[in-house]
Scaffold this active site. Structure first.
Site, PDB file in Angstrom:
ATOM      1  N   HIS A 283      -1.406  -7.212  -4.827  1.00 43.41           N
ATOM      2  CA  HIS A 283      -2.570  -6.510  -5.352  1.00 43.41           C
ATOM      3  C   HIS A 283      -2.668  -5.082  -4.812  1.00 43.41           C
ATOM      4  CE1 HIS A 283      -6.384  -5.921  -7.048  1.00 43.41           C
ATOM      5  NE2 HIS A 283      -7.120  -6.196  -6.000  1.00 43.41           N
ATOM      6  N   CYS A 284      -1.961  -4.796  -3.696  1.00 43.49           N
ATOM      7  CA  CYS A 284      -2.230  -3.523  -3.003  1.00 43.49           C
ATOM      8  C   CYS A 284      -1.159  -2.448  -3.220  1.00 43.49           C
ATOM      9  CB  CYS A 284      -2.367  -3.784  -1.505  1.00 43.49           C
ATOM     10  SG  CYS A 284      -3.721  -4.877  -1.122  1.00 43.49           S
ATOM     11  N   ILE A 285       0.062  -2.735  -2.750  1.00 44.92           N
ATOM     12  CA  ILE A 285       1.070  -1.670  -2.652  1.00 44.92           C
ATOM     13  C   ILE A 285       1.418  -1.045  -4.015  1.00 44.92           C
ATOM     14  CG2 ILE A 285       3.328  -1.049  -1.633  1.00 44.92           C
ATOM     15  CD1 ILE A 285       1.312  -2.100   0.431  1.00 44.92           C
TER      16      ILE A 285
END
Ligand SMILES: NC(=O)c1ccc[n+]([C@@H]2O[C@H](COP(=O)([O-])OP(=O)(O)OC[C@H]3O[C@@H](n4cnc5c(N)ncnc54)[C@H](O)[C@@H]3O)[C@@H](O)[C@H]2O)c1
Length: 451
Positions: A283-285
């Site tokens: 979900h982040c990088i």
């Protein structure tokens, strides 16, 4: 009259803590506050999650059911979708999603809607903290104006002269640093960066978090805290792109990039290993860096490292498919019509999370090029419909010597620890390994095609 509540109030015991968004970030945080003895209410818009939580059930693989059950039973935790109950909270923590929209621009609708659902219930002296990853300025420019529509004020201020500025409510930003599946660092051990819209807000949020994490790192503003989180993720994104690019060069030069990285990592200072793979996931990088690129445009600034890293990392699933085609070619087979088994759809090993997983992109490209494929993943007995992909017709196939030998090639996309790689190589005709998962396999190395 501004609040007479002091920031030190949040050092108190048995606070009423509201967590909005009971997902990968919000749920562990809620349980941690419950563990510290506070009265926690989880708010979510998904009625299925509310129902499961109140029944003491977990829907996230690494969050133990008995922990939820324990705090539900002891009345330290319950869940609701009744946002009017927010008025009873001392502190409100926002952990809702911050994805990109179809044009790869920040989608802050979840944060904005959450601020709108707090606003009618906002009380004097409450502390509101945003944890969702976002671009610098979100707390002050988006959340604050919505909350101030309540008539309550939290002035933007910094510096020693604002140490005791008067506020009606407190507002801060504190980024989440969860690493799902990481057994070494849990929430309580990870230091937490905290920045307030003004010094009293910063102190209030520090007091609150000091109760549940080993160390709080205060910074001078919400913008610094927002930017710090993006720096952490951009650092990973850029370094992963660097090793992905080096891998492509090493392949051409006949050099083993994994051996190169291990050798370089023996340097005790000034180097940190990053590893290549089939593309970015989670979900982040793959998402967060583009929040900054988008914001930078407002300042006529181009974030070239981020764009370049994005370009390199986005190309990796295509590289995997090209490698599969090349490996099949060595076996006098074409990609079109080939029968393939993909191992691992989760975006990284040992997690039940397939958000932005590169495997999904690899599947899409394989489909376009006419390959037939099935998958196995112990964490996903079947796939569900997602925003971009719909593989809901697919079920994980059993993994045994008989099934493995059916396929023209087996692709290791995610290196789950539970896989027996020696047995996989023994049984398969051809193995394309995107993760160096077969490094310790001794027999039949001729079947392994590193990628
Ligand atoms: N997952 C991670 O490892 C991780 C790590 C660090 C930071 N973050 C950041 O934390 C934030 C949350 O991520 P996540 O992984 O927990 O997401 P998630 O999708 O797992 O959970 C979000 C939850 O919010 C709920 N929700 C959505 N809109 C809502 C609303 N208006 N009101 C109440 N609930 C609502 C959803 O139903 C869901 O349960 C994101 O900004 C993300 O970038 C995530």
């Amino acid at each position: 009259m501004p609040t007479d509540k002091k920031p030190e109030f949040f050092k108190g015991t048995q606070l009423k803590v509201a967590i909005i968004g009971c997902g990968y970030v919000g749920l562990p945080l809620a349980l941690r506050f419950a563990e510290a003895g506070h009265k926690v209410t989880g708010f979510d818009t998904d009625p299925k999650k509310i129902h499961m939580l109140n029944a003491g059930k977990s829907y996230i693989e690494h969050i133990q059911q008995n922990k939820i059950q324990q705090y539900v039973n002891s009345r330290h935790f319950h869940a609701t979708s009744d946002f009017s109950k927010l008025s009873e909270a001392d502190a409100i923590i926002i952990c809702v999603p911050t994805p990109l929209d179809e044009y790869r621009q920040p989608d802050l609708s979840y944060v904005e809607n959450t601020a709108k659902s707090i606003q009618p219930h906002l009380q004097k002296g409450q502390l509101v903290v945003l944890e969702s990853t976002t671009y610098p300025g979100t707390t002050e420019e988006l959340v604050l104006p919505v909350l101030e529509k309540s008539g309550l004020r939290c002035p933007i201020a910094s510096g020693p002269e604002s140490e005791n500025v008067q506020v009606d409510f407190f507002l801060a930003f504190s980024p989440e640093r969860e690493d799902p599946g990481n057994k070494q660092f849990g929430l309580a051990q990870i230091p937490k960066v905290v920045g307030g819209v003004n010094p009293p807000s910063g102190r209030a949020a520090q007091a609150l978090y000091a109760q549940v994490v080993a160390r709080v790192v205060p910074v001078s503003s919400t913008k610094v805290a927002e930017m710090a989180k993006l720096l952490e993720n951009i650092f990973r994104c850029v370094n992963i792109a660097l090793v992905n690019e080096l891998k492509l060069l090493c392949q051409r030069m006949g050099v083993d990039v994994w051996e190169v990285i291990d050798a370089a990592a023996s340097k005790p200072f000034g180097f940190m290993p990053f590893y290549p793979g089939p593309g970015l996931g989670g979900h982040c990088i793959p998402v967060d860096p583009f929040y900054l690129s988008w914001k930078a445009r407002e300042y006529d600034f181009s974030t070239r490292f981020i764009e370049l890293a994005g370009e390199v990392n986005t190309a990796m699933p295509y590289h995997v498919v090209d490698s599969i085609a090349e490996a099949l070619n060595h076996h006098k087979k074409s990609l079109k019509g080939a029968k393939l088994l993909i191992l691992g759809v989760a975006y990284k090993k040992d997690v039940d999370d397939l958000r932005e997983s590169p495997t999904l992109k690899i599947m899409e490209i394989l489909q376009e090029r006419g390959a037939e494929f099935e998958y196995n993943d112990p964490y996903f007995p079947q796939l569900h419909k997602m925003r971009r992909y719909d593989y809901s017709h697919m079920k994980s196939v059993p993994l045994n010597a008989q099934t493995l030998s059916k396929y023209d090639a087996v692709i290791i996309a995610t290196d789950h620890s539970s896989y027996d790689y020696a047995a996989i190589v023994d049984a398969a005709k051809l193995v394309i390994d995107t993760r160096n998962a077969t490094r310790r396999v001794i027999r039949h190395r001729e079947k392994i095609f590193p990628c």
